[in-house]
Write a protein that holds these residues in place. Structure first.
Motif, PDB file in Angstrom:
ATOM      1  N   LEU A  73       0.830  -1.203   0.000  1.00  0.00           N
ATOM      2  CA  LEU A  73       0.000   0.000   0.000  1.00  0.00           C
ATOM      3  C   LEU A  73       0.867   1.256   0.000  1.00  0.00           C
ATOM      4  CD1 LEU A  73      -2.964   0.716  -0.155  1.00  0.00           C
ATOM      5  CD2 LEU A  73      -3.006   0.869   2.330  1.00  0.00           C
ATOM      6  N   ALA A  74       1.951   1.242   0.741  1.00  0.00           N
ATOM      7  CA  ALA A  74       2.864   2.397   0.751  1.00  0.00           C
ATOM      8  C   ALA A  74       3.473   2.607  -0.637  1.00  0.00           C
ATOM      9  CB  ALA A  74       3.961   2.196   1.788  1.00  0.00           C
ATOM     10  N   GLN A  75       3.887   1.528  -1.280  1.00  0.00           N
ATOM     11  CA  GLN A  75       4.443   1.632  -2.630  1.00  0.00           C
ATOM     12  C   GLN A  75       3.374   2.119  -3.611  1.00  0.00           C
ATOM     13  OE1 GLN A  75       5.971  -2.024  -4.307  1.00  0.00           O
ATOM     14  NE2 GLN A  75       6.912  -0.960  -6.037  1.00  0.00           N
ATOM     15  N   ALA A  76       2.156   1.660  -3.440  1.00  0.00           N
ATOM     16  CA  ALA A  76       1.061   2.085  -4.313  1.00  0.00           C
ATOM     17  C   ALA A  76       0.775   3.574  -4.154  1.00  0.00           C
ATOM     18  CB  ALA A  76      -0.193   1.266  -4.022  1.00  0.00           C
ATOM     19  N   GLU A  77       0.838   4.055  -2.925  1.00  0.00           N
ATOM     20  CA  GLU A  77       0.610   5.484  -2.698  1.00  0.00           C
ATOM     21  C   GLU A  77       1.687   6.322  -3.379  1.00  0.00           C
ATOM     22  OE1 GLU A  77      -1.795   5.239   1.547  1.00  0.00           O
ATOM     23  OE2 GLU A  77       0.398   5.365   1.583  1.00  0.00           O
ATOM     24  N   ASP A  78       2.934   5.889  -3.300  1.00  0.00           N
ATOM     25  CA  ASP A  78       4.023   6.591  -3.987  1.00  0.00           C
ATOM     26  C   ASP A  78       3.861   6.518  -5.500  1.00  0.00           C
ATOM     27  OD1 ASP A  78       5.237   7.327  -1.604  1.00  0.00           O
ATOM     28  OD2 ASP A  78       6.668   5.664  -1.629  1.00  0.00           O
ATOM     29  N   THR A  79       3.515   5.355  -5.998  1.00  0.00           N
ATOM     30  CA  THR A  79       3.343   5.167  -7.443  1.00  0.00           C
ATOM     31  C   THR A  79       2.178   5.995  -7.962  1.00  0.00           C
ATOM     32  OG1 THR A  79       4.236   2.924  -7.271  1.00  0.00           O
ATOM     33  CG2 THR A  79       2.966   3.439  -9.253  1.00  0.00           C
ATOM     34  N   ALA A  80       1.090   6.041  -7.210  1.00  0.00           N
ATOM     35  CA  ALA A  80      -0.098   6.791  -7.637  1.00  0.00           C
ATOM     36  C   ALA A  80       0.201   8.282  -7.754  1.00  0.00           C
ATOM     37  CB  ALA A  80      -1.244   6.550  -6.658  1.00  0.00           C
ATOM     38  N   LYS A  81       1.054   8.799  -6.889  1.00  0.00           N
ATOM     39  CA  LYS A  81       1.395  10.229  -6.945  1.00  0.00           C
ATOM     40  C   LYS A  81       2.061  10.594  -8.264  1.00  0.00           C
ATOM     41  CE  LYS A  81       1.938  10.686  -1.980  1.00  0.00           C
ATOM     42  NZ  LYS A  81       2.901  10.748  -0.871  1.00  0.00           N
ATOM     43  N   GLY A  82       2.829   9.669  -8.839  1.00  0.00           N
ATOM     44  CA  GLY A  82       3.533   9.947 -10.076  1.00  0.00           C
ATOM     45  C   GLY A  82       2.839   9.450 -11.330  1.00  0.00           C
ATOM     46  N   ALA A  83       1.707   8.792 -11.173  1.00  0.00           N
ATOM     47  CA  ALA A  83       1.001   8.233 -12.338  1.00  0.00           C
ATOM     48  C   ALA A  83       0.176   9.318 -13.018  1.00  0.00           C
ATOM     49  CB  ALA A  83       0.097   7.093 -11.892  1.00  0.00           C
ATOM     50  N   ASN A  84       0.250   9.347 -14.343  1.00  0.00           N
ATOM     51  CA  ASN A  84      -0.557  10.330 -15.067  1.00  0.00           C
ATOM     52  C   ASN A  84      -1.662   9.679 -15.896  1.00  0.00           C
ATOM     53  OD1 ASN A  84       1.051   9.233 -17.010  1.00  0.00           O
ATOM     54  ND2 ASN A  84       2.048  11.134 -17.603  1.00  0.00           N
ATOM     55  N   ASP A  85      -1.734   8.356 -15.866  1.00  0.00           N
ATOM     56  CA  ASP A  85      -2.838   7.644 -16.493  1.00  0.00           C
ATOM     57  C   ASP A  85      -2.990   6.281 -15.841  1.00  0.00           C
ATOM     58  OD1 ASP A  85      -0.930   5.916 -17.539  1.00  0.00           O
ATOM     59  OD2 ASP A  85      -1.175   6.562 -19.604  1.00  0.00           O
ATOM     60  N   TYR A  86      -4.016   5.552 -16.251  1.00  0.00           N
ATOM     61  CA  TYR A  86      -4.299   4.245 -15.653  1.00  0.00           C
ATOM     62  C   TYR A  86      -3.994   3.098 -16.604  1.00  0.00           C
ATOM     63  CZ  TYR A  86      -6.838   7.433 -12.666  1.00  0.00           C
ATOM     64  OH  TYR A  86      -7.170   8.479 -11.868  1.00  0.00           O
TER      65      TYR A  86
END
Length: 156
Positions: A73-86
């Motif tokens: 979940l911590a990695q997902a939160e970091d990844t989501a911050k930098g994601a610009n699409d799904y």
């Protein structure tokens, strides 16, 4: 510090297809977690109940230990911050998940959205968009929503 050493050992002692399988599984776990995090982030505030619901969904989907779930979940939160699409997340799921597994992901997203007792318009829009990217039919999408809403009402 030990992780690079572990990766090096895995390269030598793990067959290529097994290593790829572990990598694929981890990518799918992260992709699923990122989508759940995006639901949490789509309304005005991330609540503790939404976070708990995300952890429960990930535990159900992947049967990970509490420590592994927290790291994921911590990695997902970091990844989501930098994601610009799904697309990169949903395309991995489209390649590896069955239709039933993709529907389950959509249902988990609904569970997170309903966890705080308020369905935000942004949550609704996001889940609809993700369901489309996962090739989940409208009927499957609605059934997942109704099932998650019923589960949320029973939990109260």
């Amino acid at each position: 510090m030990l992780s690079p050493f572990k990766n090096l050992l895995n390269q030598f002692f793990m067959p290529d297809n097994a290593q790829a399988s572990v990598s694929d599984a981890r990518s799918l776990q992260l992709a699923t977690a990122v989508l759940l995090v995006e639901v949490m982030r789509s309304d005005t505030a991330v609540s503790a109940t939404e976070r708990s619901s995300s952890l429960a969904a990930l535990r159900t989907q992947f049967a990970l230990s509490d420590d592994e779930l927290a790291r994921l979940l911590a990695q997902a939160e970091d990844t989501a911050k930098g994601a610009n699409d799904y697309f990169r997340f949903t395309s991995a799921m489209n390649d590896q998940f069955t239709q039933a597994e993709k529907i389950q992901v959509v249902e988990h997203m609904w569970q997170v959205a309903f966890a705080d007792g308020h369905l935000d318009a942004n949550e609704n829009h996001l889940i609809s968009k993700i369901a489309g990217l996962l090739h989940v039919t409208h009927g499957e999408y609605i059934a997942a929503k109704l099932h998650a809403r019923q589960a949320a009402q029973l939990a109260v």
